[in-house]
Design an enzyme around this catalytic site. Structure first.
Site, short mmCIF file in Angstrom:
data_model
loop_
_atom_site.label_atom_id
_atom_site.label_comp_id
_atom_site.label_asym_id
_atom_site.label_seq_id
_atom_site.Cartn_x
_atom_site.Cartn_y
_atom_site.Cartn_z
N ASP A 178 0.85 -1.19 0.00
CA ASP A 178 0.00 0.00 0.00
C ASP A 178 0.89 1.24 0.00
O ASP A 178 1.75 1.40 0.87
CB ASP A 178 -0.89 -0.04 1.25
CG ASP A 178 -1.87 1.13 1.30
OD1 ASP A 178 -1.96 1.87 0.30
OD2 ASP A 178 -2.53 1.29 2.35
N ASP B 33 -3.43 2.66 -5.55
CA ASP B 33 -2.27 2.66 -4.66
C ASP B 33 -2.12 1.39 -3.84
O ASP B 33 -1.35 1.34 -2.89
CB ASP B 33 -2.32 3.87 -3.72
CG ASP B 33 -3.56 3.86 -2.83
OD1 ASP B 33 -4.48 3.06 -3.09
OD2 ASP B 33 -3.61 4.66 -1.88
N GLU B 34 -2.86 0.31 -4.20
CA GLU B 34 -2.78 -0.94 -3.45
C GLU B 34 -2.72 -2.13 -4.40
O GLU B 34 -3.36 -2.11 -5.46
CB GLU B 34 -4.00 -1.12 -2.54
CG GLU B 34 -4.11 -0.16 -1.39
CD GLU B 34 -5.38 -0.42 -0.60
OE1 GLU B 34 -5.30 -1.01 0.49
OE2 GLU B 34 -6.46 -0.03 -1.08
#
Length: 415
Positions: free
Chosen positions: A6, A101-102
């Site tokens: 993350d 973003d993960e």
């Protein structure tokens, strides 16, 4: 062992990559038209500024605290995400990109997962400038909980090696922290005497299935270390696509800017269709007023297409027709959007019997040429006049940073 990587405060971190003076300084990113807070660095969170807060309510606090405030630069964020995900794919053959973003990674059979995670975090930050937190466990749900805890640890890595580590983590987490539970289900679970994530892991999965359904039963098993959620290495096909935006001010129902904004949304949606190899079988537009105007009005219009299409010009004409029959002249609209529905694979749809294949191919060639020129010259360099002038496109983004990695005109200069 499943890993969740993350990016920390991703939008704020992207802004810091190209401006070292921002490191250690509070950074805040605003939504389209600079309306609400959508990203906060750790320093901004410590100031007590909430996610989603209207900027006008916190502007004075931001100025007093020296917060660096940016308009959302999605061109930059999207490209930086691509760079991070490229490194993650190089690290593992099985990767599921969960959001911008993960990403989940499968580390099955790895001898030393913790050393791998620390090396991966250091490599991504060294090569992209984006810091990572990483959580690892035997299931997706445990990996997500471990990642949340890792954000507060030095080094930003937490690996659940054994049952003792799993128990310690779950006993420290509330029900709301568990992926798939949240604030809606937590009160109902507390009524059964379940207080922490550890209590939920000890519940009877069959009883949870009968009372709350299969997702909660699956969550219980995941908390016990049983992997029930497979990695989706290939994203499932989209069924719909939405592009919407709030206006800096308000627009009346017959304002030409309203139609220009909607056609701009259609152009962006059609471009996304062609990028994904899709066509739309139906289109819907919607208009929204402020909650304090026209009793919070929400107007929508829908049309099914004769045959699936990804043609920007054809979809724009339909959008204009729908708008003229929908908008109310006296209403002040705050938001407009376009939804493309019934998406199908562009390579395997059935055209209408007797349709002009030559005309369809020429229009497809035209759309491909437009996409190629816009890719070379910058988005919206070539577009219909009905979509409005380019100067109006980002007039609400007064704090927009450079598109450092995607625009020739925004490349940094060295002396």
């Amino acid at each position: 062992m499943i890993v969740l990587a993350d990016c920390n405060s991703f939008y704020a971190s992207c802004e810091r990559v190209f401006d070292p003076l921002l490191r250690g300084r509070p950074v805040l990113v605003l939504s389209n038209n600079d309306g609400c807070v959508i990203a906060r660095s750790k320093e901004v969170k410590e100031l007590g500024i909430a996610m989603g807060a209207p900027y006008f309510q916190v502007a004075a606090r931001c100025e007093a605290a020296g917060v660096a405030v940016f308009s959302a630069n999605f061109a930059l964020y999207g490209d930086m995400s691509r760079r991070v995900m490229t490194h993650l794919r190089e690290a593992s053959p099985s990767v599921e990109i969960y959001s911008i973003d993960e990403a989940f990674l499968d580390l099955q059979g790895l001898a030393d997962p913790e050393a791998f995670c620390r090396d991966l975090s250091a490599r991504v930050e060294r090569n992209t400038g984006i810091p990572l937190s990483i959580g690892a466990g035997p299931s997706k749900t445990l990996a997500k909980l471990a990642d949340d805890a890792a954000k507060k640890l030095p080094g930003g890595v937490l690996v659940l090696h054994d049952d003792a580590a799993r128990r310690a983590l779950l006993q420290s987490r509330d029900l709301e922290d568990v992926w798939g539970i949240g604030s809606r289900l937590a009160p109902r679970l507390r009524a059964l005497g379940l207080i922490s994530a550890w209590d939920l892991a000890g519940a009877d999965p069959e009883m949870m299935r009968q009372r709350f359904g299969l997702p909660v039963a699956r969550c219980v098993r995941e908390l016990r270390g049983e992997s029930c959620l497979e990695l989706e290495e290939v994203a499932p096909a989209k069924q719909s696509l939405c592009v919407s935006r709030s206006f800096p001010g308000e627009l009346r129902g017959r304002d030409p800017q309203l139609e220009a904004a909607l056609i701009g949304h259609v152009l962006r949606a059609a471009e996304k269709l062609r990028q994904g190899g899709l066509k739309a079988g139906a289109i819907q537009i919607f208009l929204e007023t402020s909650a304090f105007r026209c009793a919070g009005r929400h107007d929508a219009a829908f049309r099914r297409l004769a045959e699936p299409s990804d043609d920007s010009l054809a979809l724009s004409r339909i959008c204009g027709d729908l708008l003229r029959g929908l908008s109310q002249p006296l209403c002040l609209y705050k938001k407009a959007g376009v939804i493309l529905l019934d998406l199908v694979d562009a390579s395997c749809w059935q055209p209408l019997l007797g349709s002009d294949e030559g005309a369809r191919q020429r229009r497809s060639d035209l759309m491909n040429a437009v996409d190629k020129l816009n890719q070379q010259l910058g988005r919206d360099s070539l577009r219909p006049l009905a979509a409005g002038l380019l100067q109006a496109r980002d007039k609400g983004k007064v704090r927009l940073s450079r598109r450092w990695t995607t625009s020739w005109s925004d490349l940094p200069e060295t002396h």
